[in-house]
Design a protein around this motif. Sequence first.
Motif, PDB file in Angstrom:
ATOM      1  N   THR A  73      35.337  44.712  46.309  1.00  0.00           N
ATOM      2  CA  THR A  73      34.848  43.580  44.551  1.00  0.00           C
ATOM      3  C   THR A  73      36.398  43.309  44.712  1.00  0.00           C
ATOM      4  O   THR A  73      36.895  43.200  44.897  1.00  0.00           O
ATOM      5  CB  THR A  73      34.714  44.902  44.158  1.00  0.00           C
ATOM      6  N   MET A  74      36.088  41.709  44.663  1.00  0.00           N
ATOM      7  CA  MET A  74      36.784  40.666  43.872  1.00  0.00           C
ATOM      8  C   MET A  74      36.838  40.186  42.916  1.00  0.00           C
ATOM      9  O   MET A  74      36.227  40.020  42.327  1.00  0.00           O
ATOM     10  CB  MET A  74      36.867  39.583  45.159  1.00  0.00           C
ATOM     11  N   ILE A  75      38.014  39.957  42.183  1.00  0.00           N
ATOM     12  CA  ILE A  75      38.143  39.229  40.454  1.00  0.00           C
ATOM     13  C   ILE A  75      39.434  38.137  41.028  1.00  0.00           C
ATOM     14  O   ILE A  75      39.701  38.149  42.222  1.00  0.00           O
ATOM     15  CB  ILE A  75      38.436  40.697  39.970  1.00  0.00           C
ATOM     16  N   TYR A  76      38.952  37.470  39.848  1.00  0.00           N
ATOM     17  CA  TYR A  76      40.085  36.515  39.922  1.00  0.00           C
ATOM     18  C   TYR A  76      41.016  36.596  38.720  1.00  0.00           C
ATOM     19  O   TYR A  76      40.796  37.151  37.707  1.00  0.00           O
ATOM     20  CB  TYR A  76      39.286  35.000  39.155  1.00  0.00           C
ATOM     21  N   SER A  77      42.157  36.760  39.452  1.00  0.00           N
ATOM     22  CA  SER A  77      43.784  37.689  38.070  1.00  0.00           C
ATOM     23  C   SER A  77      44.158  36.278  38.079  1.00  0.00           C
ATOM     24  O   SER A  77      44.537  35.414  38.656  1.00  0.00           O
ATOM     25  CB  SER A  77      44.808  38.483  38.986  1.00  0.00           C
ATOM     26  N   SER A  78      44.290  35.865  36.676  1.00  0.00           N
ATOM     27  CA  SER A  78      44.504  35.370  35.438  1.00  0.00           C
ATOM     28  C   SER A  78      46.012  35.301  35.845  1.00  0.00           C
ATOM     29  O   SER A  78      46.574  33.949  36.060  1.00  0.00           O
ATOM     30  CB  SER A  78      44.420  34.753  33.441  1.00  0.00           C
ATOM     31  N   GLU A  79      47.038  36.398  35.462  1.00  0.00           N
ATOM     32  CA  GLU A  79      48.087  36.254  35.549  1.00  0.00           C
ATOM     33  C   GLU A  79      48.160  36.050  37.557  1.00  0.00           C
ATOM     34  O   GLU A  79      49.297  35.973  37.203  1.00  0.00           O
ATOM     35  CB  GLU A  79      48.365  38.406  35.484  1.00  0.00           C
ATOM     36  N   ARG A  80      47.802  36.869  38.468  1.00  0.00           N
ATOM     37  CA  ARG A  80      48.513  36.582  39.410  1.00  0.00           C
ATOM     38  C   ARG A  80      47.944  35.017  40.120  1.00  0.00           C
ATOM     39  O   ARG A  80      48.918  34.479  41.496  1.00  0.00           O
ATOM     40  CB  ARG A  80      47.695  36.821  41.021  1.00  0.00           C
ATOM     41  N   LYS A  81      47.455  34.400  39.588  1.00  0.00           N
ATOM     42  CA  LYS A  81      46.686  32.524  40.202  1.00  0.00           C
ATOM     43  C   LYS A  81      45.816  33.260  41.156  1.00  0.00           C
ATOM     44  O   LYS A  81      46.304  31.383  41.777  1.00  0.00           O
ATOM     45  CB  LYS A  81      47.568  31.653  39.494  1.00  0.00           C
TER      46      LYS A  81
END
Length: 224
Positions: free
Chosen positions: A107-115
């Motif tokens: 499962t993939m997410i977009y991490s706003s913290e890690r950009k």
Amino acid sequence: MTRSIYEQALGAQFGNLHPRIQERFGFSSKDQVASIGQGVMDRIWFNKWATLPLAIGSARHIMFPEGGSGIPFTIENYAYQDGYGRETVTWIRKFQFKRAIRHFDATMIYSSERKRIVDYLGNKQHLAVDLDITAASNGGIRIRSGAQRFYEGWIQFTWPAQLTGTADVTEWYDDNRQKYRISVNVSSPVLGTVFHYEGSFDAELIPLKLIPADAKPLREEARE
């Protein structure tokens, strides 16, 4: 409007992708569609020196110690918001060998913290991997893995680079064959190539109101 995690990661580069790749990677949870595909892996290969770790990983749907040619293959991508409100895309890959169906799920997410996109490998999100994503020169999408973190209860650590595998994935659309093509290579500093497969498949977007319960991981990890 919610953008797909791949649009967020690629930014302006998303427009450089082939239109069929944009279609496959451009939907989000708001679109209520899924990308369902099937095809054949021309070749699946694994390094026999990596049999034990691959066997351990197979119990959690992370690669497997089996190879062959002409292997039927299915892929299911669903977009949804997980229990932490993160835009998420599933990668449910099934390989039909003569004696067993092998899984390679994520499962993939977009991490706003890690950009960047973070890839949770397997069905329990114990292993989080940073991904670098670029548009390939042939209009495909290239995904390369980076730092890897392990999470289990209160235990958490980053794997030393010498003990991890680096995945290099390219998916593109072949206009001549009118099929999606994919090549995956996982290598390690110690063993060289550990796992590899390549093949082609057809895929289409289908309307979807509810994500199948078995498409989601058995548990979700808040830490990215």
